[in-house]
Design a protein around this motif. Structure first.
Motif, PDB file in Angstrom:
ATOM      1  N   GLN A  45       0.568  -1.152  -0.084  1.00  0.00           N
ATOM      2  CA  GLN A  45      -0.174   0.119  -0.604  1.00  0.00           C
ATOM      3  C   GLN A  45       0.694   1.181   0.202  1.00  0.00           C
ATOM      4  N   ILE A  46       1.733   1.191   0.487  1.00  0.00           N
ATOM      5  CA  ILE A  46       2.564   2.445   0.436  1.00  0.00           C
ATOM      6  C   ILE A  46       3.579   2.851  -0.118  1.00  0.00           C
ATOM      7  N   SER A  47       3.867   1.603  -0.996  1.00  0.00           N
ATOM      8  CA  SER A  47       4.269   1.664  -2.301  1.00  0.00           C
ATOM      9  C   SER A  47       3.691   1.930  -3.464  1.00  0.00           C
ATOM     10  N   GLN A  48       2.058   1.574  -3.302  1.00  0.00           N
ATOM     11  CA  GLN A  48       1.846   2.449  -4.177  1.00  0.00           C
ATOM     12  C   GLN A  48       1.091   4.248  -3.839  1.00  0.00           C
ATOM     13  N   LEU A  57       9.284   2.591  -4.282  1.00  0.00           N
ATOM     14  CA  LEU A  57       9.668   2.323  -3.175  1.00  0.00           C
ATOM     15  C   LEU A  57       9.720   0.622  -3.747  1.00  0.00           C
ATOM     16  N   ASP A  58      11.018   0.657  -3.585  1.00  0.00           N
ATOM     17  CA  ASP A  58      11.514  -0.925  -3.377  1.00  0.00           C
ATOM     18  C   ASP A  58      11.981  -1.695  -2.412  1.00  0.00           C
ATOM     19  N   TYR A  59      11.267  -3.288  -2.524  1.00  0.00           N
ATOM     20  CA  TYR A  59      11.366  -4.049  -1.182  1.00  0.00           C
ATOM     21  C   TYR A  59      11.744  -5.016  -1.160  1.00  0.00           C
ATOM     22  N   THR A  60      11.887  -6.053  -0.312  1.00  0.00           N
ATOM     23  CA  THR A  60      11.786  -7.716   0.096  1.00  0.00           C
ATOM     24  C   THR A  60      10.378  -7.477   0.737  1.00  0.00           C
ATOM     25  N   PRO A  61       9.834  -8.595  -0.079  1.00  0.00           N
ATOM     26  CA  PRO A  61       8.505  -8.794   1.227  1.00  0.00           C
ATOM     27  C   PRO A  61       9.189  -9.029   2.683  1.00  0.00           C
ATOM     28  N   PHE A  62       8.683  -9.162   3.205  1.00  0.00           N
ATOM     29  CA  PHE A  62       9.207  -9.488   4.992  1.00  0.00           C
ATOM     30  C   PHE A  62       8.848 -11.155   5.244  1.00  0.00           C
ATOM     31  N   GLN A  63       9.543 -12.180   5.796  1.00  0.00           N
ATOM     32  CA  GLN A  63       9.743 -13.503   5.386  1.00  0.00           C
ATOM     33  C   GLN A  63       9.067 -13.775   7.378  1.00  0.00           C
ATOM     34  N   GLU A  71      10.365 -13.934  14.101  1.00  0.00           N
ATOM     35  CA  GLU A  71      10.846 -12.878  13.657  1.00  0.00           C
ATOM     36  C   GLU A  71      10.665 -12.807  12.515  1.00  0.00           C
ATOM     37  N   CYS A  72      10.484 -11.705  11.374  1.00  0.00           N
ATOM     38  CA  CYS A  72       9.883 -11.026  10.148  1.00  0.00           C
ATOM     39  C   CYS A  72      10.879 -10.199   9.958  1.00  0.00           C
ATOM     40  N   LYS A  73      11.559 -10.884   8.501  1.00  0.00           N
ATOM     41  CA  LYS A  73      12.831 -10.089   7.945  1.00  0.00           C
ATOM     42  C   LYS A  73      12.742  -9.720   7.015  1.00  0.00           C
ATOM     43  N   SER A  74      12.639  -8.741   5.918  1.00  0.00           N
ATOM     44  CA  SER A  74      12.987  -8.145   4.713  1.00  0.00           C
ATOM     45  C   SER A  74      14.968  -7.322   4.486  1.00  0.00           C
ATOM     46  N   SER A  75      15.072  -7.754   3.862  1.00  0.00           N
ATOM     47  CA  SER A  75      16.268  -7.768   3.728  1.00  0.00           C
ATOM     48  C   SER A  75      16.857  -6.143   3.143  1.00  0.00           C
ATOM     49  N   TYR A  76      15.653  -5.442   2.235  1.00  0.00           N
ATOM     50  CA  TYR A  76      15.600  -4.417   2.384  1.00  0.00           C
ATOM     51  C   TYR A  76      14.962  -3.386   2.448  1.00  0.00           C
ATOM     52  N   VAL A  77      14.762  -1.930   2.239  1.00  0.00           N
ATOM     53  CA  VAL A  77      13.801  -1.202   1.529  1.00  0.00           C
ATOM     54  C   VAL A  77      14.139  -0.138   1.339  1.00  0.00           C
ATOM     55  N   SER A  78      13.505   0.460   0.591  1.00  0.00           N
ATOM     56  CA  SER A  78      14.908   1.604  -0.019  1.00  0.00           C
ATOM     57  C   SER A  78      13.645   2.545  -1.053  1.00  0.00           C
ATOM     58  N   PHE A  79      13.774   3.875  -0.867  1.00  0.00           N
ATOM     59  CA  PHE A  79      13.519   4.992  -1.521  1.00  0.00           C
ATOM     60  C   PHE A  79      13.648   5.678  -2.457  1.00  0.00           C
ATOM     61  N   THR A  80      13.586   6.060  -4.022  1.00  0.00           N
ATOM     62  CA  THR A  80      13.817   7.069  -4.980  1.00  0.00           C
ATOM     63  C   THR A  80      12.730   7.486  -5.476  1.00  0.00           C
ATOM     64  N   SER A  91      16.591   1.001   4.420  1.00  0.00           N
ATOM     65  CA  SER A  91      16.360   0.250   5.083  1.00  0.00           C
ATOM     66  C   SER A  91      17.335  -1.242   5.264  1.00  0.00           C
ATOM     67  N   ARG A  92      17.986  -1.709   5.542  1.00  0.00           N
ATOM     68  CA  ARG A  92      18.965  -3.107   5.316  1.00  0.00           C
ATOM     69  C   ARG A  92      18.498  -3.957   6.966  1.00  0.00           C
ATOM     70  N   ASN A  93      18.301  -4.983   6.680  1.00  0.00           N
ATOM     71  CA  ASN A  93      17.885  -6.042   6.983  1.00  0.00           C
ATOM     72  C   ASN A  93      17.104  -5.475   8.160  1.00  0.00           C
ATOM     73  N   LEU A  94      15.896  -4.997   7.715  1.00  0.00           N
ATOM     74  CA  LEU A  94      14.593  -4.742   8.100  1.00  0.00           C
ATOM     75  C   LEU A  94      14.296  -5.698   9.056  1.00  0.00           C
TER      76      LEU A  94
END
Length: 309
Positions: A45-48, A57-63, A71-80, A91-94
């Protein structure tokens, strides 16, 4: 009691315990699935919304992994932003986690490393005071069937500064009773609801920040820039930063806050603490626009700023 009855009681106890453990595992598995789904739905939703403002907004989904301590981790979330070749912030290793749970409270945690794009002439300043990682704890304690308190502890570390925030808030919502506490937390519903902040403590601790800023300024303006000239430059920039708020009803609070930051930047003080307490039980809606939210916030809370060496 004969052996047969004793064995029957023990067997019944084992079955009861096994059933309870199985029920807990089932509930936690459901919580984990819902939490992962909600986190990724929020990211999408934030990406949209970001895309509507001509950014990406680029990101890897949480697992999510784990059983009781999830523990839920996303390897990166970036804003361009549009027109930029690389992300201005990432954000790395959120990592979001269910850290502790007992009969009285639930503690959620979050942590990540933070990275910024090269900011040109501002890069050295940004490296001095922008945080490069954070740790956040949220401890939730039920009050009754439709409300709970949330104690928040946030630590931000920068190269030459450390920021902390600690506050307790009350969230009172019919959705808690409707969904249950676990589903309410797992759905992140509290992010869209009002909260009554009971107390709030902010602090900034300098880690040789003033000397570092002075050295950076000298590297840009020349060694002829002395401390007196640097202090005058810092005062000018502080004054310029608060000018847009001159007509706002909360101008005094902004002026005092920036004034405290100025004393840190010039080395007159090394630590600033801001204590905030409510004047009433008014809830602040987090979904309001920034100016409206700031006006409501400053109207309903008292501020006290303490500076020290």
């Amino acid at each position: 009691m004969n052996k047969r009855i004793m064995l029957g009681v023990l067997a019944g106890g084992v079955i009861a315990i096994a059933s309870l453990v199985g029920f807990c595992i089932f509930k936690m598995h459901g919580f984990k699935q819902k939490f992962e789904e909600t986190l990724n739905d929020n990211l999408a939703q934030i990406s949209q919304e970001v895309a509507l403002n001509e950014a990406k907004l680029d990101y890897t989904p949480f697992q999510c992994q784990g059983l009781f301590f999830i523990e839920c981790k996303s390897s990166y979330v970036s804003f361009t932003p549009l027109g930029f070749k690389e992300a201005v912030f990432s954000s790395r290793n959120l990592t979001l986690s269910l850290k502790e749970i007992d009969f009285k409270s639930i503690t959620l945690g979050a942590e990540s490393q933070l990275q910024y794009t090269h900011l040109g002439d501002l890069q050295e300043y940004a490296q001095a005071f922008l945080p490069n990682d954070f740790q956040l704890d949220l401890t939730i304690k039920p009050q009754d069937t439709k409300s709970y308190t949330m104690h928040t502890k946030l630590l931000l570390n920068a190269k030459n500064a450390q920021y902390t925030e600690e506050f307790t808030s009350l969230i009172d919502s019919p959705k808690v009773q409707e969904l249950g506490l676990f589903r309410h937390i797992g759905s992140l519903a509290f992010l869209d609801e009002g909260m009554q902040i009971k107390n709030l403590e902010l602090s900034l601790i300098s880690k040789n920040l003033s000397d570092t800023l002075f050295e950076i300024a000298q590297s840009k303006y020349g060694k002829s820039l002395n401390r007196k000239a640097y202090n005058a430059l810092a005062a000018f920039l502080a004054g310029a930063s608060i000018q847009p708020y001159s007509k706002k009803p909360y101008y005094t609070e902004i002026r005092d806050l920036v004034g405290g930051l100025l004393e840190i930047a010039t080395g007159d003080q090394n630590k600033m603490q801001v204590s905030i307490s409510p004047k009433n039980d008014q809830s602040i809606q987090t979904s309001q626009d920034l100016d409206t939210m700031l006006e409501a916030f400053f109207s309903n809370y008292s501020f006290n700023i303490t500076l020290s060496k």
